[in-house]
Every structure is written in C-alpha cells, then in structure tokens.
Design an enzyme around this catalytic site. Sequence first.
Site, short mmCIF file in Angstrom:
data_model
loop_
_atom_site.label_atom_id
_atom_site.label_comp_id
_atom_site.label_asym_id
_atom_site.label_seq_id
_atom_site.Cartn_x
_atom_site.Cartn_y
_atom_site.Cartn_z
N PRO A 225 -17.48 15.73 -7.87
CA PRO A 225 -17.28 14.53 -8.80
C PRO A 225 -16.28 14.89 -9.99
O PRO A 225 -15.61 14.00 -10.38
CB PRO A 225 -18.59 14.30 -9.29
CG PRO A 225 -19.57 14.71 -8.15
CD PRO A 225 -18.69 15.78 -7.41
N ASP B 175 -13.59 14.91 -3.28
CA ASP B 175 -13.81 16.14 -3.71
C ASP B 175 -15.02 15.96 -4.44
O ASP B 175 -15.81 15.17 -4.67
CB ASP B 175 -12.47 16.48 -4.73
CG ASP B 175 -12.11 18.01 -4.64
OD1 ASP B 175 -13.01 18.72 -4.83
OD2 ASP B 175 -10.85 18.26 -4.52
N ARG C 181 2.96 -1.07 10.68
CA ARG C 181 4.35 -1.19 11.74
C ARG C 181 4.59 -2.49 12.36
O ARG C 181 5.45 -2.73 12.83
CB ARG C 181 3.67 -0.16 12.74
CG ARG C 181 3.91 1.36 12.44
CD ARG C 181 3.54 2.43 13.43
NE ARG C 181 2.08 2.49 13.12
CZ ARG C 181 1.35 3.43 13.50
NH1 ARG C 181 1.84 4.63 14.29
NH2 ARG C 181 -0.05 3.31 13.54
N ASP D 96 -3.48 4.20 -1.97
CA ASP D 96 -4.23 4.83 -0.93
C ASP D 96 -4.39 6.29 -0.85
O ASP D 96 -3.79 6.69 0.20
CB ASP D 96 -3.90 3.92 0.50
CG ASP D 96 -4.85 4.57 1.59
OD1 ASP D 96 -5.79 4.72 1.40
OD2 ASP D 96 -4.38 4.20 2.82
N LYS E 203 0.77 -1.03 0.22
CA LYS E 203 -0.10 -0.09 -0.03
C LYS E 203 0.95 1.31 0.02
O LYS E 203 1.82 1.40 0.85
CB LYS E 203 -0.79 -0.06 1.15
CG LYS E 203 -1.85 1.25 1.40
CD LYS E 203 -2.93 1.34 2.36
CE LYS E 203 -2.27 1.53 3.37
NZ LYS E 203 -1.69 3.15 4.03
N THR F 130 -10.32 3.37 10.73
CA THR F 130 -10.34 2.57 11.93
C THR F 130 -9.69 3.11 13.27
O THR F 130 -9.80 2.64 14.32
CB THR F 130 -9.33 1.46 11.67
OG1 THR F 130 -8.05 1.70 11.02
CG2 THR F 130 -9.94 0.42 10.75
N LYS G 65 -7.37 8.11 -0.88
CA LYS G 65 -8.60 8.41 -0.27
C LYS G 65 -9.35 9.55 -0.78
O LYS G 65 -9.64 10.77 -0.07
CB LYS G 65 -8.71 8.95 1.45
CG LYS G 65 -7.96 7.41 2.03
CD LYS G 65 -7.94 7.61 3.58
CE LYS G 65 -7.39 6.56 4.22
NZ LYS G 65 -5.97 6.30 4.22
#
Length: 240
Positions: free
Chosen positions: A66, A64, A214, A59, A32, A122, A61
């Site tokens: 469309p 904004d 980690r 990744d 990732k 998360t 994310k």
Amino acid sequence: MSNLPIIALDFPGISETKDFLSKFHTEKLFVKVGMELYYQSGPAIIEYLKENNHQVFLDLKLHDIPNTVKSAMKVLAGLEVDMTNVHAAGGQRMMEAALEGLNSGTVSGKKRPTCIAVTQLTSTSTSQMNKEQLIEGELERSVLHYARLAKQSGLDGVVCSPLEVSDIHTTLGSNFLTVTPGIRMADGNAHDQIRIATPEKARELGSDFIVVGRAITGADDPLSAYQTIKKAWEGIQHVK
C-alpha cells in the site's frame, strides 16, 4: 470525461506515437498509455498528449504494498492524467492507499484522476485462472468479486471484459464504471485476447468505455478505422 473509444497507444516510443497521432489531424482523442510507451518515454509522453488536449488513461496496473502504491499515485496525479489503474488483486488496503495518493497529489482546484481496478485480464480464461491462479469456479465469479472489492475500497470502477459488464452494473450500480478492452470488429483478429466483443455488442452490454488497440493502430487507414468504430460504439450505424 467523454466516453470516446479509448485508443491503446501500444508503440515503442514517442516518435512512433507522434507519427500515428498526426494522422488524426486536429481531432481530440481519448488515448491509453501503457507500460511499453510510458517506460520508454516517461512523463514526456503524458505532457505531449495533454498539451494537445487529448484525454489520457495511464494504464500501469499498479500492484505493490500500500505505501508504495500510495507514493506512486501521488506522483501520477501530478501528471494530470484523466484515468489510471491498479490490480484489484492487491487488496482493499492497497486500493484505498491508491486513492489517498491520488487525492494528495492532485493539484488544488483540479479533478482527481478516475481510478479503476483490473479484475481479470481479458487474455485470461476460466481454465487458466483455475490452474494457474488456483481460483476455483467460473471466471465471471472472480471478476464480480474483485469488482465488489474495488467498490468497497472507494474506486470509481473496474477493467473487465464486456461480457461481465451486465452483472457488474446489476450488482454494483450503473454509476460504477466498466472499462472494457478486448474490442474487435466482427471480422477482426482476436490476437491474444479471449473474452472479446464488437463495439456494438459492448454498447449493448452496457460498457461505459471501450479500449481499442490493433483494430485502429494496425489499420492501413487509422483515422477511417477509428471513425468506423466510433460510429459503431455510438450506435450511429451497424457495422457488419
């Protein structure tokens, strides 16, 4: 796209990333690339990873209007990443635009990148969601709502914690992908994650992919840590 454990390459630059990956010798990984690494290295890091036959989850994310997301996804599709994502909070039209961009930017004859939506991070708790996002009720309800919206928009799946996977698969079907960060060994540090699980628990709960950072990147022996987590994820051995 194989369901290997996805290693989060949370490094400040391409040189640190190359040094880390050198510890894995010829092993082909699923990795990732997040904001820090991509913003520092740009498309060069994706090119390097693909040249070395690693699968890549980019990744970023996106969240904004469309048209902006559509244009950005068209560019990202040209990098031939395997998976990328948006925030479900951007809404149905934005998610549909993301797919339009990916479809138009995918090279002819190639498979469109898998597109998933972030539900609730998360690191988010129910209390934080209630107070800061002004969303009432339990966090699981919000996650399922965003997952439904993502499926209605045509996306392939969502990012969620392993704790929400069962409800998502029960409601939206087993083919709707669940990509689950917050993976820790039983004796591991939770760091800034709240909704966490071990690889074995994630497998038991039905996660399609796990993202591990980690616990591998911070280990004294990253290859050994990866192999331990991979075996636990595959159910080969029970890791206490």
